[in-house]
Write a protein that holds these residues in place. Structure first.
Motif, PDB file in Angstrom:
ATOM      1  N   LEU A   1      62.087  74.512  15.781  1.00 27.14           N
ATOM      2  CA  LEU A   1      62.039  73.423  14.818  1.00 27.14           C
ATOM      3  C   LEU A   1      60.565  73.257  14.500  1.00 27.14           C
ATOM      4  N   VAL A   2      60.228  73.149  13.239  1.00 25.35           N
ATOM      5  CA  VAL A   2      58.836  73.025  12.827  1.00 25.35           C
ATOM      6  C   VAL A   2      58.630  71.651  12.193  1.00 25.35           C
ATOM      7  N   PHE A   3      57.559  70.973  12.608  1.00 23.93           N
ATOM      8  CA  PHE A   3      57.213  69.693  12.009  1.00 23.93           C
ATOM      9  C   PHE A   3      56.660  69.964  10.613  1.00 23.93           C
ATOM     10  N   THR A   4      57.338  69.443   9.600  1.00 24.73           N
ATOM     11  CA  THR A   4      56.895  69.641   8.219  1.00 24.73           C
ATOM     12  C   THR A   4      55.796  68.664   7.847  1.00 24.73           C
ATOM     13  N   SER A   5      55.667  67.604   8.628  1.00 23.61           N
ATOM     14  CA  SER A   5      54.597  66.624   8.449  1.00 23.61           C
ATOM     15  C   SER A   5      54.254  66.060   9.820  1.00 23.61           C
ATOM     16  N   ALA A   6      53.118  65.414   9.906  1.00 18.65           N
ATOM     17  CA  ALA A   6      52.718  64.802  11.181  1.00 18.65           C
ATOM     18  C   ALA A   6      53.686  63.677  11.518  1.00 18.65           C
ATOM     19  N   TYR A   7      53.952  63.500  12.811  1.00 18.03           N
ATOM     20  CA  TYR A   7      54.837  62.423  13.246  1.00 18.03           C
ATOM     21  C   TYR A   7      54.221  61.728  14.448  1.00 18.03           C
ATOM     22  N   SER A   8      54.227  60.412  14.415  1.00 17.92           N
ATOM     23  CA  SER A   8      53.606  59.594  15.437  1.00 17.92           C
ATOM     24  C   SER A   8      54.646  59.119  16.457  1.00 17.92           C
ATOM     25  N   PHE A   9      54.380  59.381  17.728  1.00 18.83           N
ATOM     26  CA  PHE A   9      55.233  58.946  18.830  1.00 18.83           C
ATOM     27  C   PHE A   9      54.523  57.829  19.588  1.00 18.83           C
ATOM     28  N   THR A  10      55.307  56.996  20.252  1.00 18.78           N
ATOM     29  CA  THR A  10      54.731  55.856  20.974  1.00 18.78           C
ATOM     30  C   THR A  10      54.122  56.233  22.317  1.00 18.78           C
ATOM     31  N   SER A  11      54.476  57.412  22.835  1.00 22.92           N
ATOM     32  CA  SER A  11      53.925  57.831  24.131  1.00 22.92           C
ATOM     33  C   SER A  11      53.829  59.348  24.193  1.00 22.92           C
ATOM     34  N   ALA A  12      52.995  59.818  25.118  1.00 23.45           N
ATOM     35  CA  ALA A  12      52.845  61.260  25.329  1.00 23.45           C
ATOM     36  C   ALA A  12      54.157  61.866  25.793  1.00 23.45           C
ATOM     37  N   SER A  13      54.887  61.140  26.625  1.00 24.52           N
ATOM     38  CA  SER A  13      56.155  61.663  27.143  1.00 24.52           C
ATOM     39  C   SER A  13      57.226  61.734  26.062  1.00 24.52           C
ATOM     40  N   ALA A  14      57.280  60.752  25.173  1.00 28.07           N
ATOM     41  CA  ALA A  14      58.245  60.798  24.071  1.00 28.07           C
ATOM     42  C   ALA A  14      57.960  61.995  23.171  1.00 28.07           C
ATOM     43  N   ALA A  15      56.694  62.239  22.891  1.00 26.14           N
ATOM     44  CA  ALA A  15      56.319  63.393  22.070  1.00 26.14           C
ATOM     45  C   ALA A  15      56.684  64.695  22.770  1.00 26.14           C
ATOM     46  N   ALA A  16      56.370  64.788  24.060  1.00 29.30           N
ATOM     47  CA  ALA A  16      56.663  66.009  24.809  1.00 29.30           C
ATOM     48  C   ALA A  16      58.166  66.261  24.890  1.00 29.30           C
TER      49      ALA A  16
END
Length: 101
Positions: A49-64
């Motif tokens: 899955l490729v991020f087509t735009s930047a996306y902001s997560f609330t935590s490092a773990s949520a992003a990971a």
């Protein structure tokens, strides 16, 4: 991954995520990934899955977790170009703040 101005964790456009998920992936992360696919923030391209735009997560773990498709400790998994993980970098930031006082 970048750290945003408000301390959020931003996965940059062009970053890749695993298509497959494991049984350990939190339910909320499954829902979020599905929403990101529906909104075309994540697009399936081959084995990723490729991020087509930047996306902001609330935590490092949520992003990971969103990127690897499993439960994750982002403070340990996110690596800096010099090889340190986010937790080590964060600890060194606290030390430099104390040294400057």
């Amino acid at each position: 991954m970048e750290i945003g101005p408000s301390g959020d964790f931003v996965v940059t456009a062009g970053s890749k995520a695993r298509v497959r998920t494991t049984r350990t992936i939190p339910r909320g992360t499954v829902t979020l990934r599905n929403t990101l696919v529906e909104k075309d923030v994540l697009r399936e391209e081959g084995d990723f899955l490729v991020f087509t735009s930047a996306y902001s997560f609330t935590s490092a773990s949520a992003a990971a977790a969103a990127v690897i498709g499993a439960s994750a400790n982002g403070r340990i998994l996110w690596k800096l170009p010099d090889g340190r993980n986010y937790a080590d970098w964060e600890a060194s930031q606290g030390m430099s703040d104390c040294d400057s006082e």
